[in-house]
Structures are given as C-alpha cells and as structure tokens.
Write a protein that holds these residues in place. Structure first.
Motif, mmCIF file in Angstrom:
data_model
loop_
_atom_site.group_PDB
_atom_site.id
_atom_site.type_symbol
_atom_site.label_atom_id
_atom_site.label_comp_id
_atom_site.label_asym_id
_atom_site.label_seq_id
_atom_site.Cartn_x
_atom_site.Cartn_y
_atom_site.Cartn_z
ATOM 1 N N LEU A 1 89.492 -12.441 17.111
ATOM 2 C CA LEU A 1 88.861 -12.392 18.428
ATOM 3 C C LEU A 1 88.780 -10.966 18.978
ATOM 4 O O LEU A 1 87.973 -10.699 19.874
ATOM 5 N N ILE A 2 89.628 -10.068 18.493
ATOM 6 C CA ILE A 2 89.584 -8.671 18.925
ATOM 7 C C ILE A 2 89.594 -7.779 17.685
ATOM 8 O O ILE A 2 90.040 -8.186 16.609
ATOM 9 N N ARG A 3 89.120 -6.546 17.853
ATOM 10 C CA ARG A 3 89.006 -5.618 16.740
ATOM 11 C C ARG A 3 90.307 -4.879 16.427
ATOM 12 O O ARG A 3 90.581 -4.554 15.278
ATOM 13 N N ASP A 4 91.098 -4.580 17.462
ATOM 14 C CA ASP A 4 92.272 -3.724 17.281
ATOM 15 C C ASP A 4 93.361 -4.192 18.236
ATOM 16 O O ASP A 4 93.204 -4.095 19.453
ATOM 17 N N ARG A 5 94.453 -4.697 17.695
ATOM 18 C CA ARG A 5 95.496 -5.257 18.565
ATOM 19 C C ARG A 5 96.248 -4.169 19.331
ATOM 20 O O ARG A 5 96.658 -4.387 20.472
ATOM 21 N N GLU A 6 96.458 -2.988 18.707
ATOM 22 C CA GLU A 6 97.177 -1.924 19.398
ATOM 23 C C GLU A 6 96.337 -1.362 20.548
ATOM 24 O O GLU A 6 96.849 -1.068 21.629
ATOM 25 N N ALA A 7 95.031 -1.233 20.326
ATOM 26 C CA ALA A 7 94.145 -0.762 21.393
ATOM 27 C C ALA A 7 94.096 -1.786 22.525
ATOM 28 O O ALA A 7 94.098 -1.431 23.711
ATOM 29 N N PHE A 8 94.080 -3.062 22.157
ATOM 30 C CA PHE A 8 94.066 -4.127 23.163
ATOM 31 C C PHE A 8 95.356 -4.093 23.980
ATOM 32 O O PHE A 8 95.325 -4.201 25.215
ATOM 33 N N ARG A 9 96.483 -3.930 23.298
ATOM 34 C CA ARG A 9 97.772 -3.875 23.999
ATOM 35 C C ARG A 9 97.828 -2.643 24.900
ATOM 36 O O ARG A 9 98.340 -2.715 26.027
ATOM 37 N N ALA A 10 97.287 -1.505 24.424
ATOM 38 C CA ALA A 10 97.269 -0.294 25.246
ATOM 39 C C ALA A 10 96.461 -0.522 26.525
ATOM 40 O O ALA A 10 96.855 -0.081 27.612
ATOM 41 N N TYR A 11 95.338 -1.237 26.400
ATOM 42 C CA TYR A 11 94.530 -1.510 27.589
ATOM 43 C C TYR A 11 95.270 -2.438 28.550
ATOM 44 O O TYR A 11 95.209 -2.248 29.775
ATOM 45 N N LEU A 12 95.972 -3.428 28.020
ATOM 46 C CA LEU A 12 96.739 -4.331 28.882
ATOM 47 C C LEU A 12 97.768 -3.556 29.699
ATOM 48 O O LEU A 12 97.930 -3.777 30.904
ATOM 49 N N ILE A 13 98.478 -2.640 29.042
ATOM 50 C CA ILE A 13 99.505 -1.853 29.738
ATOM 51 C C ILE A 13 98.855 -0.891 30.727
ATOM 52 O O ILE A 13 99.298 -0.754 31.868
ATOM 53 N N TYR A 14 97.799 -0.210 30.293
ATOM 54 C CA TYR A 14 97.087 0.747 31.153
ATOM 55 C C TYR A 14 96.598 0.075 32.439
ATOM 56 O O TYR A 14 96.736 0.629 33.541
ATOM 57 N N SER A 15 96.059 -1.123 32.318
ATOM 58 C CA SER A 15 95.482 -1.810 33.478
ATOM 59 C C SER A 15 96.486 -2.672 34.238
ATOM 60 O O SER A 15 96.166 -3.205 35.305
ATOM 61 N N GLY A 16 97.705 -2.808 33.686
ATOM 62 C CA GLY A 16 98.706 -3.654 34.331
ATOM 63 C C GLY A 16 98.534 -5.132 34.021
ATOM 64 O O GLY A 16 99.255 -5.979 34.554
ATOM 65 N N ARG A 17 97.608 -5.439 33.121
ATOM 66 C CA ARG A 17 97.354 -6.837 32.788
ATOM 67 C C ARG A 17 98.415 -7.422 31.856
ATOM 68 O O ARG A 17 98.464 -8.643 31.661
ATOM 69 N N ASP A 18 99.249 -6.576 31.274
ATOM 70 C CA ASP A 18 100.282 -7.074 30.369
ATOM 71 C C ASP A 18 101.296 -7.955 31.088
ATOM 72 O O ASP A 18 101.912 -8.837 30.481
ATOM 73 N N THR A 19 101.470 -7.751 32.389
ATOM 74 C CA THR A 19 102.441 -8.551 33.157
ATOM 75 C C THR A 19 101.765 -9.688 33.919
ATOM 76 O O THR A 19 102.444 -10.426 34.639
ATOM 77 N N ARG A 20 100.454 -9.817 33.757
ATOM 78 C CA ARG A 20 99.736 -10.836 34.528
ATOM 79 C C ARG A 20 99.044 -11.878 33.650
ATOM 80 O O ARG A 20 98.198 -12.628 34.118
ATOM 81 N N ILE A 21 99.423 -11.909 32.365
ATOM 82 C CA ILE A 21 98.858 -12.934 31.487
ATOM 83 C C ILE A 21 99.463 -14.285 31.864
ATOM 84 O O ILE A 21 100.676 -14.414 31.997
ATOM 85 N N ARG A 22 98.626 -15.275 32.050
ATOM 86 C CA ARG A 22 99.072 -16.597 32.477
ATOM 87 C C ARG A 22 99.022 -17.578 31.314
ATOM 88 O O ARG A 22 98.111 -17.520 30.479
ATOM 89 N N SER A 23 100.013 -18.454 31.272
ATOM 90 C CA SER A 23 99.997 -19.492 30.240
ATOM 91 C C SER A 23 98.892 -20.500 30.544
ATOM 92 O O SER A 23 98.451 -20.650 31.686
ATOM 93 N N GLY A 24 98.423 -21.152 29.504
ATOM 94 C CA GLY A 24 97.359 -22.134 29.671
ATOM 95 C C GLY A 24 96.402 -22.090 28.497
ATOM 96 O O GLY A 24 96.530 -21.270 27.587
#
Length: 378
Positions: free
Chosen positions: A105-128
C-alpha cells in the motif's frame, strides 16, 4: 519532456540532499538550521511539522521527506482496488508502517514513518477498520488513519421492523443517509422481470457493514441482495406449491413475524392463517391494523398497543378485519424463520389463537370460536 525534467530535478535534489545530510553529520547542522532552508522546503511540500520536534529532529525529518518525496506523493498502483486494513488497539506507528508496506500500500515504510513523526500523526493513529488502496499516496493513507471513527459502521435491522423504523435508526448510526432519502429509495421499488412496487418486506434483517458515505440506494440494494441470497430456490418452490407468489409469501411471513413473540410458534401461527385462507375467512390480524394506523404521537410508536374497537374499523386495504385475503403487501421485514414458517407451516386444525395470560409471549390455539372465547384471560 516535462517528466524527464522532473526526474532530472529529483535526481539533482536527491544528490544535493545527500550532500547536505553529510554536512549535517559533519557538524553543519547549525548552519542549516540557521538558514532554515531544509525545514522551509519541507514545510512548503508537506505542511507544518508538529511543534514538539527539536530543531535537529525537524531538520533531519525534513531532509528525509524531501529525499523521499516521490515515495510519499506517488501511489504504488493508480489502478488498485480498495482493501480492508485493520489497525489493532495499541498498535505502534512502526508496526502500521511495516504492514502497509508488506501489503503493497506504500512505497517506503521508513519514509512513511518519518512523515508520521514529522506531522505528529504517529501518536494519533486510531484503531479500527479502514478502507485503503494502493491508488492512494502515502500522505492520503496517513490522513485516513487519523479519523477517530472507523470508516465502517455496523448497521442492524431487527426482524419485524417496518421501513420507517429502519429509517429512524439511521440518525444515530453514523451513516450519512437521512431517513427521507432512505424511504424514497425503498419506495422506488424494483424494475425488471420481477418488479417490486416497494422494497418493504425485502429489507432482510441482519447485521451489515457500511462505509459512512454509503448511499441510500446502495443500502437498500445490500438488504435486498441478502434477501435474494437467503431465500433459496427450495423456499421459493415451497411457496409456489402452496399457491403463493413471492410477494404474497413475504406478505404472509411479515404478518407471522409480527404476530409471533416466540420463534418456535411461527409455523403454528402460519398454519392458522393458511387454514383461514382456505376457508375464505378474514385473517383478523392485529398487526395489519397497526400497520394501517402507522405512527401516532398519542402512542409514540409504529405499532399501537392495545388496539381499540374503533381501530379495528380503520378503512385501509391493509386492515384484515375488514378485507379478506392477504393485504396488498408486506407490513414489515420478516426474518428467515418467519419466511421458513410460511414455506413449511405446521399441519394443524386451528383457526384461532390469542396471547396466553401468563405474560410468556406464547399463544393459546383453538379450533372453534367457542374454544377461542374460552381461552380469554379472566
């Protein structure tokens, strides 16, 4: 030509970023932060970073995003179909990124994780459960995972509900369909070789999963398709052997559904109505009168209880105290057991039944009207 220039530009940018990263490692971080060149470029491309990042984190993550910009902004497969993706309770951003990558579903997991941390979305992922696609880019997927509500909703129809009751439950379901549009879709009916004047009776009871942005028409079709799947050829043949069309069988099943409180009595109740139909007796069914009366502010429900003598004289083709035979159509949406009871009723001599006096929900059955009167509560 433009694509070639873009690739050349990306290559140059990657080269420059690599040099800059080396500069950072060699102690040039202060210079880069001072000028703010890299963070500003990332801000322009990816939005503002979360405020809790340190200057070093902001610069480092900004650099990572710029280097891997294509991996974040281009989808893996623009033609991909949606898939279901479950985020477990307490699952980490790293685990989510890894599974998204493994599923393609994504091209690069490390780049995706970097974006999550950069944007603060790493702490706002919701289960579901989420509906995602490789046709979405990584930024869109990250945004989807921030929805505090699951994109899917479980919607239930209880056996015996009429269409208006289903419509009324939409307001608190989380589905973006209003009661009016749903009822309009029900009333449109079905065209074609086996037309239906209305889908009332064919909105099959059960538990369904819908996206929140499902349309009224899509909901109605889902209910009807489940009816088509559940009412087998054997059931349809059994109806035909008893001289009933499918609509007539569903109509009778809807009456049985509303009359029966205890499921195991449904074949008995069906037998009473078959016996009365064979003798050209009126069905005298209270639920048909309740359906004719509809909702009343005075009684606050779609099914008035108790009925009065005046109620039994309401002039409606659905009133089986006034009009012989089956009403024009179903009075509710019956469940499978009621549909089976009409296909395979009990063989009994009964022509009457009334509620038992013990509050059990069961009925007392009688062969004659005299016996029926004797079964009345003291």
């Amino acid at each position: 030509m433009k694509q070639a220039r873009r690739r050349q530009s990306r290559t140059c940018l990657t080269f420059v970023m690599t040099i800059l990263l080396g500069t950072i490692c060699l102690g040039g971080l202060a210079i880069l932060v001072g000028f703010g060149l890299i963070p500003q470029m990332a801000n322009d491309a990816f939005g503002a970073p979360v405020s809790t990042l340190s200057p070093f984190q902001r610069t480092y993550l900004s650099l990572q995003l710029l280097i891997h910009q294509d991996a974040l902004t281009l989808p893996v497969n623009p033609e991909a179909q949606p898939v279901q993706f479950l985020v477990k309770e307490g699952e980490t951003a790293n685990s989510v990124a890894m599974r998204l990558y493994d599923l393609g579903l994504i091209r690069d997991r490390e780049a995706f994780r970097a974006y999550l941390i950069y944007s603060g979305r790493d702490t706002r992922i919701r289960s579901g459960t989420y509906t995602l696609s490789a046709a979405m880019n990584a930024l869109e997927i990250a945004g989807k995972l921030q929805d505090p509500l699951s994109q899917e909703v479980v919607f239930n129809i209880l056996p015996g509900w009429r269409a208006e009751e289903i419509a009324a439950s939409l307001a608190t379901s989380g589905i973006n369909v209003n009661a009016e549009s749903f009822l309009e879709a029900v009333r449109q009916g079905k065209k074609g070789e086996e037309p239906l004047a209305s889908y009332e009776g064919f909105l099959f009871p059960g538990s369904y999963r819908f996206l929140r942005d499902v349309t009224a028409e899509e909901m109605v079709q889902a209910f009807y398709h489940e009816f088509e799947r559940s009412v087998t050829e054997d059931l349809r043949n059994a109806y035909a052997q008893r001289g009933l069309s499918l609509v007539e069988a569903v109509t009778l099943a809807s009456i049985v559904q509303r009359e029966a409180v205890v499921t195991e009595e449904q074949p008995l109740i069906a037998s009473v109505f078959y016996n009365r139909l064979q003798q050209n007796m009126k069905l005298d069914s209270d639920p048909t009168v309740q359906y004719a009366l509809g909702y009343g502010e005075a009684w606050g429900t779609w099914w008035k209880v108790p009925l009065t003598l005046n109620d039994l004289s309401v002039d409606s083709p659905y009133n089986t105290y006034l009009y012989p035979g089956l009403p024009p159509g179903p009075i509710c949406n019956p469940g499978l057991s009621a549909l089976q009871a009409v296909a395979y009723p009990a063989e009994t001599p009964y022509f009457y039944f009334r509620a038992a006096c013990d509050g059990s929900g069961r009925h007392l059955f009688a062969r004659t009207f005299e016996e029926h009167l004797q079964n009345a509560c003291p």
